[in-house]
Design an enzyme around this catalytic site. Structure first.
Site, PDB file in Angstrom:
ATOM      1  N   ASP A  59       0.866  -1.168   0.000  1.00 32.67           N
ATOM      2  CA  ASP A  59       0.000   0.000   0.000  1.00 32.67           C
ATOM      3  C   ASP A  59       0.911   1.229   0.000  1.00 32.67           C
ATOM      4  O   ASP A  59       2.128   1.112   0.185  1.00 32.67           O
ATOM      5  CB  ASP A  59      -0.900  -0.028   1.236  1.00 32.67           C
ATOM      6  CG  ASP A  59      -1.719   1.224   1.390  1.00 32.67           C
ATOM      7  OD1 ASP A  59      -2.364   1.635   0.416  1.00 32.67           O
ATOM      8  OD2 ASP A  59      -1.698   1.814   2.497  1.00 32.67           O
ATOM      9  N   ASP A  85      -1.583  -0.764   6.027  1.00 32.49           N
ATOM     10  CA  ASP A  85      -1.820  -0.111   7.312  1.00 32.49           C
ATOM     11  C   ASP A  85      -3.297  -0.020   7.664  1.00 32.49           C
ATOM     12  O   ASP A  85      -3.635   0.227   8.818  1.00 32.49           O
ATOM     13  CB  ASP A  85      -1.236   1.302   7.304  1.00 32.49           C
ATOM     14  CG  ASP A  85      -2.044   2.243   6.423  1.00 32.49           C
ATOM     15  OD1 ASP A  85      -2.615   3.211   6.953  1.00 32.49           O
ATOM     16  OD2 ASP A  85      -2.125   1.995   5.207  1.00 32.49           O
ATOM     17  N   ASP A 141      -0.094   5.143   1.205  1.00 30.64           N
ATOM     18  CA  ASP A 141      -0.236   6.088   2.306  1.00 30.64           C
ATOM     19  C   ASP A 141      -0.407   5.348   3.622  1.00 30.64           C
ATOM     20  O   ASP A 141      -1.297   4.515   3.771  1.00 30.64           O
ATOM     21  CB  ASP A 141      -1.431   7.014   2.072  1.00 30.64           C
ATOM     22  CG  ASP A 141      -1.438   8.192   3.025  1.00 30.64           C
ATOM     23  OD1 ASP A 141      -0.359   8.559   3.517  1.00 30.64           O
ATOM     24  OD2 ASP A 141      -2.519   8.742   3.278  1.00 30.64           O
TER      25      ASP A 141
END
Length: 244
Positions: free
Chosen positions: A25, A181, A27
């Site tokens: 991923d 995240d 961000d």
């Protein structure tokens, strides 16, 4: 009681994994652009006449085109989204920082030509802008918001990431690893048939665990490249994961 007291310490013994490829991923995983994105949505909210705090409650991990559709459908088009997202790294670049360990891990993967890609809810101009501003390694393969019909937690993006690495089907080189995240991203990675490491950078440990993360670590310093095997499989170590 703190999360650390409730769930234990980040002190599990080092585990070595043999994997076929890695899908990151963006961000919250490679770059923490929380402050920059907050300023961006305040700017957009002012233009739309919408309270930005309301927008921010549902924007993380969601594609901007889906967020904008909630408030002004005329703005929910790729031309507009790619334009405004492309401005973020130049306008608010000083407000972003790299996730600890990101630079060394990406550089080590590039050095041995390991198969890795970025799979993100952001657009191509946004991703390229952040990598340029932060001077981080660019992947050879990228899956961005405009490439898929549905964002995370739908698995389409990670399935496409596997395809772009040539790893759509089961491989003798090991599983494909997703590093995420957000709970939505963890769910998407698992649904795409991948193993998932959750980073406790933006969400609570409980959320990552409930989403199905196979391991939870604090940041990318816990993921270390050991080497690339002759068959192309990647050997990594996962250090200081959350104790089960």
């Amino acid at each position: 009681m703190t999360e650390g007291e409730l769930y234990g310490a980040f002190a599990s013994p080092t585990k070595r994994l043999r994997i076929a490829g890695i899908l990151f991923d963006m961000d919250g995983t490679i770059v923490d652009s929380t402050e920059a994105i907050t300023k961006h949505w305040h700017k957009i909210g002012k233009e739309l006449g919408v309270d930005p705090t309301v927008i921010l409650q549902t924007s993380h991990g969601r594609r901007s085109i889906e967020t904008l559709a909630l408030y002004d459908k005329s703005k929910a088009n790729w031309e507009y989204v790619m334009h405004v997202e492309g401005l973020i790294p130049t306008e608010f670049g000083a407000d972003a920082v790299e996730i600890a360990g990101a630079r060394s891990l990406l550089a080590s993967l590039e050095h041995v030509d390991a198969p890795w890609a970025i799979v993100t809810s952001g657009t191509r101009p946004l991703v390229a802008g952040w990598l340029d501003v932060m001077r981080l390694s660019h992947p050879k393969h990228l899956v961005v918001a405009e490439d898929v019909s549905a964002g995370k937690p739908a698995p389409e993006c990670y399935r496409l990431g596997r395809h772009r690495l040539g790893l759509s089907t089961d491989t003798e080189r090991g599983d494909v690893l997703v590093i995420e995240d957000s709970p939505a991203g963890v769910v998407a990675g698992k649904a795409a048939g991948c193993q998932v490491i959750g980073l406790a950078t933006t969400h609570r440990i409980e959320q990552l665990r409930d989403s199905g993360a196979d391991w939870i670590v604090q940041d990318l310093r816990s993921i270390v490249l050991v080497g690339l095997d002759s068959d192309g499989s990647i050997q990594i170590e996962v250090r200081n994961a959350l104790e089960p």
